[in-house]
Design an enzyme around this catalytic site. Structure first.
Site, PDB file in Angstrom:
ATOM      1  N   ARG A   2       0.853  -1.186   0.000  1.00 54.94           N
ATOM      2  CA  ARG A   2       0.000   0.000   0.000  1.00 54.94           C
ATOM      3  C   ARG A   2       0.891   1.239   0.000  1.00 54.94           C
ATOM      4  O   ARG A   2       2.096   1.159   0.083  1.00 54.94           O
ATOM      5  CB  ARG A   2      -0.917   0.001   1.237  1.00 54.94           C
ATOM      6  CG  ARG A   2      -0.196  -0.391   2.513  1.00 54.94           C
ATOM      7  CD  ARG A   2      -0.821   0.134   3.760  1.00 54.94           C
ATOM      8  NE  ARG A   2      -0.745   1.585   3.824  1.00 54.94           N
ATOM      9  CZ  ARG A   2       0.344   2.259   4.160  1.00 54.94           C
ATOM     10  NH1 ARG A   2       1.481   1.637   4.434  1.00 54.94           N
ATOM     11  NH2 ARG A   2       0.325   3.569   4.205  1.00 54.94           N
ATOM     12  N   GLY A   3       0.236   2.384  -0.089  1.00 54.72           N
ATOM     13  CA  GLY A   3       0.961   3.644  -0.126  1.00 54.72           C
ATOM     14  C   GLY A   3       1.209   4.062  -1.561  1.00 54.72           C
ATOM     15  O   GLY A   3       1.696   3.278  -2.377  1.00 54.72           O
ATOM     16  N   ALA A   4       0.870   5.310  -1.881  1.00 58.07           N
ATOM     17  CA  ALA A   4       0.835   5.751  -3.276  1.00 58.07           C
ATOM     18  C   ALA A   4       2.121   5.470  -4.057  1.00 58.07           C
ATOM     19  O   ALA A   4       2.075   4.812  -5.098  1.00 58.07           O
ATOM     20  CB  ALA A   4       0.478   7.239  -3.332  1.00 58.07           C
ATOM     21  N   ARG A  50      -6.938  -0.362  -7.091  1.00 55.59           N
ATOM     22  CA  ARG A  50      -7.307   0.665  -6.119  1.00 55.59           C
ATOM     23  C   ARG A  50      -7.483   1.972  -6.888  1.00 55.59           C
ATOM     24  O   ARG A  50      -6.504   2.587  -7.309  1.00 55.59           O
ATOM     25  CB  ARG A  50      -6.263   0.811  -5.012  1.00 55.59           C
ATOM     26  CG  ARG A  50      -6.101  -0.436  -4.151  1.00 55.59           C
ATOM     27  CD  ARG A  50      -5.467  -0.126  -2.808  1.00 55.59           C
ATOM     28  NE  ARG A  50      -6.359   0.642  -1.960  1.00 55.59           N
ATOM     29  CZ  ARG A  50      -5.967   1.268  -0.843  1.00 55.59           C
ATOM     30  NH1 ARG A  50      -4.704   1.233  -0.482  1.00 55.59           N
ATOM     31  NH2 ARG A  50      -6.834   1.963  -0.119  1.00 55.59           N
ATOM     32  N   GLN A  52      -3.239   2.227  10.334  1.00 51.08           N
ATOM     33  CA  GLN A  52      -1.933   2.338   9.669  1.00 51.08           C
ATOM     34  C   GLN A  52      -0.962   3.174  10.483  1.00 51.08           C
ATOM     35  O   GLN A  52       0.249   2.963  10.428  1.00 51.08           O
ATOM     36  CB  GLN A  52      -2.102   2.936   8.267  1.00 51.08           C
ATOM     37  CG  GLN A  52      -2.797   2.021   7.285  1.00 51.08           C
ATOM     38  CD  GLN A  52      -4.279   2.319   7.176  1.00 51.08           C
ATOM     39  OE1 GLN A  52      -4.897   2.791   8.121  1.00 51.08           O
ATOM     40  NE2 GLN A  52      -4.852   2.043   6.021  1.00 51.08           N
ATOM     41  N   ASP A  94      -2.593  10.413  -1.990  1.00 52.42           N
ATOM     42  CA  ASP A  94      -2.822   9.334  -2.951  1.00 52.42           C
ATOM     43  C   ASP A  94      -3.170   9.874  -4.332  1.00 52.42           C
ATOM     44  O   ASP A  94      -2.979   9.189  -5.332  1.00 52.42           O
ATOM     45  CB  ASP A  94      -3.931   8.412  -2.456  1.00 52.42           C
ATOM     46  CG  ASP A  94      -3.447   7.539  -1.312  1.00 52.42           C
ATOM     47  OD1 ASP A  94      -3.062   6.392  -1.574  1.00 52.42           O
ATOM     48  OD2 ASP A  94      -3.433   8.022  -0.162  1.00 52.42           O
ATOM     49  N   ASN A 138      -6.282  11.938   0.458  1.00 50.56           N
ATOM     50  CA  ASN A 138      -5.386  11.178   1.334  1.00 50.56           C
ATOM     51  C   ASN A 138      -6.238  10.333   2.274  1.00 50.56           C
ATOM     52  O   ASN A 138      -7.470  10.405   2.257  1.00 50.56           O
ATOM     53  CB  ASN A 138      -4.466  12.126   2.115  1.00 50.56           C
ATOM     54  CG  ASN A 138      -3.327  11.387   2.800  1.00 50.56           C
ATOM     55  OD1 ASN A 138      -2.587  10.642   2.154  1.00 50.56           O
ATOM     56  ND2 ASN A 138      -3.196  11.556   4.099  1.00 50.56           N
ATOM     57  N   LYS A 139      -5.578   9.514   3.061  1.00 50.98           N
ATOM     58  CA  LYS A 139      -6.285   8.613   3.966  1.00 50.98           C
ATOM     59  C   LYS A 139      -7.374   9.356   4.735  1.00 50.98           C
ATOM     60  O   LYS A 139      -7.156  10.462   5.221  1.00 50.98           O
ATOM     61  CB  LYS A 139      -5.296   7.963   4.933  1.00 50.98           C
ATOM     62  CG  LYS A 139      -5.897   6.963   5.895  1.00 50.98           C
ATOM     63  CD  LYS A 139      -6.629   5.837   5.184  1.00 50.98           C
ATOM     64  CE  LYS A 139      -5.724   5.073   4.240  1.00 50.98           C
ATOM     65  NZ  LYS A 139      -6.469   4.026   3.478  1.00 50.98           N
TER      66      LYS A 139
END
Length: 380
Positions: free
Chosen positions: A64-66, A98, A212, A253, A263-264
């Protein structure tokens, strides 16, 4: 598809297990991921032998993570090509795994374009696969270099906005080496501040519902010896009110052409708090996260996650009784609202820090100018 797990050794000292790596054992090339769903309890590696395995790893948040999703997407195309699978099908599946994270599609397109160009040039599938792998490795290397430059620029901005050091930084979600080919985005700035002796405290939002921050950012902060404190997301307001936050640093993201930042989920409330309390709200992201084809925040597709992530919690070694594999914390049949991201409008963002420069104030014109300069440098 033949996924398998390989448990790391018993040594508890900090290790340098990469978040992602390409390996070529005798049985054929594989993509090896540090399974982030198992952290911090155990460091376990997930081995992907084909694109469907990687798609599942992406959807389950094992990777995960852009920025890292972009790298994974590029390697996934290369994996399909090298192993002789349908590359077009693999690219389509990976790019849609995603929808909010633009880097994923960028990485897929880059490796896919290299593959198709190689095939058109030589007509040889082996050479085309080698070209796709070369593109993925180049993206991996470039992201590590971008991470270092973002850290340098971010620290310079902090020192400009907050002279004297002793920075108390609040962050949300996870933005360190677990999401990058290097040391990360926002977390890399905090790490640079620590190394320069100018970080007083990293406030780590828990980042519900999948934690996270608690599981991953705290894990990274502990491994680097950083002074950090974990808090529940809804405790952030009391920190601002007490004057304990000097700056908010987050990743992204997707950044729309007008400077809106996805973003999250939970990032937008922090931006509102920061504006009310006159605290800088800084976004740190590589230029690959800027999507000029998305005009504004309303055009950003926000991924909706399964409701069980909210209605259940995963508890190691506890009996599994929930439909999603966790322990229920809400009555059976409870409906849950679970967007993976929220969108912060540009007027609430103090600055966007990229590897090629910093935009402040954040406007569509300034962002377009930065992207244009970066393209000229790349093609010049």
């Amino acid at each position: 598809m033949a996924d398998q797990y390989a448990q790391s050794g018993e040594d508890n000292r900090p290790t340098e297990i990469p978040a992602i790596r390409w390996e070529e054992p005798p049985e054929g090339p594989v993509l090896v991921l540090l399974d982030q769903t198992r952290l911090p309890a155990e460091e376990v590696e997930l081995v992907c032998t084909d694109a469907p395995a990687l798609v599942e790893a992406i959807r389950s948040l094992a990777v995960r993570g852009a920025p890292l999703l972009g790298i994974a997407g590029a390697y996934g195309v290369a994996l399909a090509a090298v192993r002789g699978f349908d590359v077009d099908d693999a690219a389509n599946a990976l790019a849609g795994a995603r929808p909010t994270a633009v880097n994923l599609a960028v990485g897929v397109r880059r490796a896919h374009a290299a593959y198709r160009a190689g095939l058109a040039r030589s007509g040889d599938a082996g050479e085309a696969a080698a070209a796709a792998l070369l593109a993925a490795r180049a993206l991996h290397r470039e992201d590590a270099e971008a991470s270092a430059r973002m850290a340098e620029r971010g620290l310079a901005l902090l020192d400009e906005l907050l002279p004297g050091g002793g920075h108390r930084i609040l962050t949300h979600c996870n933005t360190g080496s677990l999401v990058s080919g290097g040391e990360g985005t926002a977390f890399a700035v905090a790490l640079a501040a620590q190394r320069a002796g100018r970080l007083r405290r990293l406030w780590v939002d828990e980042t519900r519902p999948l934690l996270q921050g608690a599981r991953l950012t705290a894990y990274e902060a502990a491994r680097t010896g950083m002074a950090y404190t974990l808090l529940t997301d809804n405790a952030a307001g009391s920190l601002f009110a007490a004057g304990e936050v000097d700056a908010v640093l987050i990743g992204a993201d997707r950044i729309a052409a007008d400077g809106s930042v996805a973003n999250k989920v939970g990032s937008y409330p922090l931006a509102v708090l920061a504006r009310y309390h006159h605290v800088p709200f800084i976004v740190v992201a590589p230029l690959t996260t800027v999507d000029p084809d998305t005009p504004d925040g309303a055009a950003i597709e926000v991924e909706q996650r399964p409701g069980f992530e909210v209605t259940e919690v995963a508890v190691p070694q506890a009996p599994v009784t929930g439909a999603g594999g966790g322990v229920p914390v809400a009555p059976l049949g409870t409906q849950a609202y679970n967007p993976a991201f929220d969108v912060t409008p540009p007027e609430l963002v103090t600055a966007i820090v990229t590897e090629e420069g910093t935009v402040s104030p954040v406007t569509a014109e300034a962002l377009a100018e930065l992207c244009g300069r970066a393209r000229q440098v790349t093609t010049g």
